[in-house]
Write an enzyme that holds these catalytic residues in place. Structure first.
Site, short mmCIF file in Angstrom:
data_model
loop_
_atom_site.label_atom_id
_atom_site.label_comp_id
_atom_site.label_asym_id
_atom_site.label_seq_id
_atom_site.Cartn_x
_atom_site.Cartn_y
_atom_site.Cartn_z
N MET A 27 -9.22 6.92 -20.55
CA MET A 27 -9.64 6.36 -19.26
C MET A 27 -10.83 5.42 -19.48
O MET A 27 -11.57 5.12 -18.53
CB MET A 27 -9.99 7.47 -18.28
CG MET A 27 -8.78 8.34 -17.95
SD MET A 27 -8.87 9.11 -16.33
CE MET A 27 -10.33 10.09 -16.48
N GLY A 28 -11.03 4.97 -20.71
CA GLY A 28 -12.08 3.99 -20.98
C GLY A 28 -13.47 4.59 -21.02
O GLY A 28 -13.63 5.80 -21.17
N LEU A 30 -15.42 4.09 -23.50
CA LEU A 30 -15.16 4.69 -24.81
C LEU A 30 -16.45 5.12 -25.50
O LEU A 30 -17.45 4.41 -25.47
CB LEU A 30 -14.40 3.70 -25.69
CG LEU A 30 -13.06 3.22 -25.15
CD1 LEU A 30 -12.41 2.25 -26.15
CD2 LEU A 30 -12.11 4.37 -24.84
N HIS A 34 -13.63 9.19 -28.37
CA HIS A 34 -12.43 8.34 -28.34
C HIS A 34 -12.25 7.63 -29.68
O HIS A 34 -11.13 7.51 -30.19
CB HIS A 34 -12.56 7.26 -27.26
CG HIS A 34 -12.72 7.80 -25.86
ND1 HIS A 34 -13.89 7.65 -25.15
CD2 HIS A 34 -11.87 8.44 -25.04
CE1 HIS A 34 -13.74 8.18 -23.95
NE2 HIS A 34 -12.53 8.68 -23.86
N GLN A 58 -4.80 11.84 -11.11
CA GLN A 58 -5.37 13.06 -11.67
C GLN A 58 -6.74 13.40 -11.08
O GLN A 58 -7.35 14.39 -11.46
CB GLN A 58 -5.44 12.99 -13.20
CG GLN A 58 -6.47 12.03 -13.76
CD GLN A 58 -6.31 11.86 -15.26
OE1 GLN A 58 -5.33 11.30 -15.73
NE2 GLN A 58 -7.25 12.38 -16.03
N GLN A 149 -5.23 20.51 -21.17
CA GLN A 149 -4.43 19.28 -21.08
C GLN A 149 -3.58 19.11 -22.36
O GLN A 149 -2.37 18.83 -22.28
CB GLN A 149 -5.39 18.09 -20.93
CG GLN A 149 -4.79 16.73 -21.20
CD GLN A 149 -5.79 15.61 -20.97
OE1 GLN A 149 -6.17 15.36 -19.83
NE2 GLN A 149 -6.23 14.93 -22.00
N ARG A 183 -18.45 11.37 -18.76
CA ARG A 183 -19.20 11.83 -17.58
C ARG A 183 -20.64 12.23 -17.92
O ARG A 183 -21.42 12.50 -17.01
CB ARG A 183 -18.47 12.99 -16.91
CG ARG A 183 -17.18 12.56 -16.22
CD ARG A 183 -16.58 13.68 -15.38
NE ARG A 183 -15.55 13.19 -14.47
CZ ARG A 183 -14.23 13.34 -14.65
NH1 ARG A 183 -13.77 13.93 -15.73
NH2 ARG A 183 -13.38 12.88 -13.75
P1 AMP Z 1 -10.58 10.52 -21.39
O1 AMP Z 1 -10.90 9.07 -21.53
O2 AMP Z 1 -11.72 11.37 -20.98
O3 AMP Z 1 -9.32 10.75 -20.58
O4 AMP Z 1 -10.22 11.03 -22.85
C1 AMP Z 1 -9.22 10.41 -23.64
C2 AMP Z 1 -8.95 11.26 -24.84
O5 AMP Z 1 -10.14 11.40 -25.61
C3 AMP Z 1 -8.49 12.68 -24.48
O6 AMP Z 1 -7.47 13.08 -25.38
C4 AMP Z 1 -9.74 13.49 -24.68
O7 AMP Z 1 -9.49 14.86 -24.99
C5 AMP Z 1 -10.37 12.78 -25.85
N1 AMP Z 1 -11.80 13.07 -25.92
C6 AMP Z 1 -12.72 12.94 -24.92
N2 AMP Z 1 -13.94 13.35 -25.34
C7 AMP Z 1 -13.79 13.75 -26.62
C8 AMP Z 1 -14.67 14.29 -27.61
N3 AMP Z 1 -15.96 14.50 -27.35
N4 AMP Z 1 -14.17 14.60 -28.83
C9 AMP Z 1 -12.85 14.39 -29.10
N5 AMP Z 1 -11.96 13.89 -28.22
C10 AMP Z 1 -12.42 13.57 -27.00
#
Ligand code: AMP
Length: 272
Positions: A27-28, A30, A34, A58, A149, A183
């Site tokens: 969801m960016g 980054l 990510h 979502q 998830q 967040r």
């Molecule tokens: P999001 O942009 O929050 O939807 O996350 C996209 C992907 O990045 C998802 O598969 C998350 O589980 C993964 N992700 C988010 N934060 C972390 C983190 N701190 N360590 C590893 N993967 C992450």
């Protein structure tokens, strides 16, 4: 690197690829979490596609859809640096032509995140399935941070016989231990400091498990003690299929925490 906006562009690109495709949906906004997924995808595939899409289905009506951090230009630069081949950044109207719910998360998902956020996982599965249909990845990369998830997506792929490998990726943390999250920018200085108690509670549990304390209630109590000053929404100890367990099963358990800081919910977990 090419930025794609439309379904047609992505479909044409996908048709032209005959080698392995690694896909990282995001969801960016980054961050290094990510980036670790993208780097792993880069190492393991010929072509890497990253999607950046703040998926409205979502979010609950009361949640932070409008406030969710958006950093399109910085995100593109990060993808370029990570040698991504294609970034897919569609508009909402591109991804959703009707409000129909195409897929329902199983009833069993209405625990933990699914309980606090009813319908959240329907939206997650819906967008991930659409993106899988478009990108047809060989390998798709998801963080263990969003453990429930990850589990539901793995089940969906299995149940729909999709020929995609789901690759779980380790949680990336700040130097002081806080799990990285888009967040985290919502936290003020005091909340940011207090947030460290979340990972401290997980490390406490891990250390007790190392001393052979496997009883879930005892572990939860000790974690609660560490987080006594926080607004803890839940501590859960589950097996890798998300069944609550009374005792830790080594190499098959996940300890999950969610705590609230004002309107911000922070998730963290360890796999033991
Ligand atoms: P999001 O942009 O929050 O939807 O996350 C996209 C992907 O990045 C998802 O598969 C998350 O589980 C993964 N992700 C988010 N934060 C972390 C983190 N701190 N360590 C590893 N993967 C992450």
């Amino acid at each position: 690197m090419k930025v794609l906006k439309t379904i047609e562009e992505l479909q044409n690109v996908r048709k032209s690829i005959t080698s392995t495709v690694g896909f990282v949906p995001t969801m960016g906004a980054l961050h290094d979490g990510h980036i670790s997924l993208i780097k792993q995808a880069r190492n393991e595939n010929d072509i890497v596609i990253v999607s950046i899409f703040v998926n409205p289905t979502q979010f609950l009506p009361t949640e932070d859809l409008d406030a969710y951090p958006r950093k399109d230009e910085a995100d593109k630069r990060i993808c370029e640096m990570c040698k991504v081949d294609y970034v897919f950044m569609p508009e909402i109207s591109t991804m959703y032509t009707s409000e129909e719910v195409l897929i329902k998360a199983p009833n069993k998902s209405y625990i933990l995140e699914g309980r606090t956020r009813p319908g959240h996982f329907d939206g997650v599965l819906q967008i991930v399935l659409k993106l899988f249909g478009l990108t047809q990845p060989t390998n798709a990369y998801f963080g263990k941070k969003d453990a429930q998830q990850l589990s539901l997506i793995t089940q969906m792929v299995r149940n729909l016989f999709l020929p995609i490998n789901i690759i779980p990726c380790e949680i990336i943390r700040e130097a002081d231990g806080l799990a990285m999250s888009s967040r985290n920018v919502y936290l003020n200085e005091v909340q940011r400091k207090d947030s460290l108690l979340i990972c401290k509670s997980l490390y406490t549990a891990a250390s007790l498990i190392g001393k052979n304390e496997l009883n879930s209630n005892v572990l939860k109590q000790r974690m609660n003690d560490v987080m006594s000053t926080l607004d803890v929404e839940y501590i859960a100890i589950v097996d890798r299929d998300f069944n609550e367990i009374e005792n830790i099963e080594l190499k098959n358990s996940i300890i999950l925490v969610v705590a609230r800081f004002g309107n911000t919910r922070l998730l963290d977990n360890i796999w033991v």
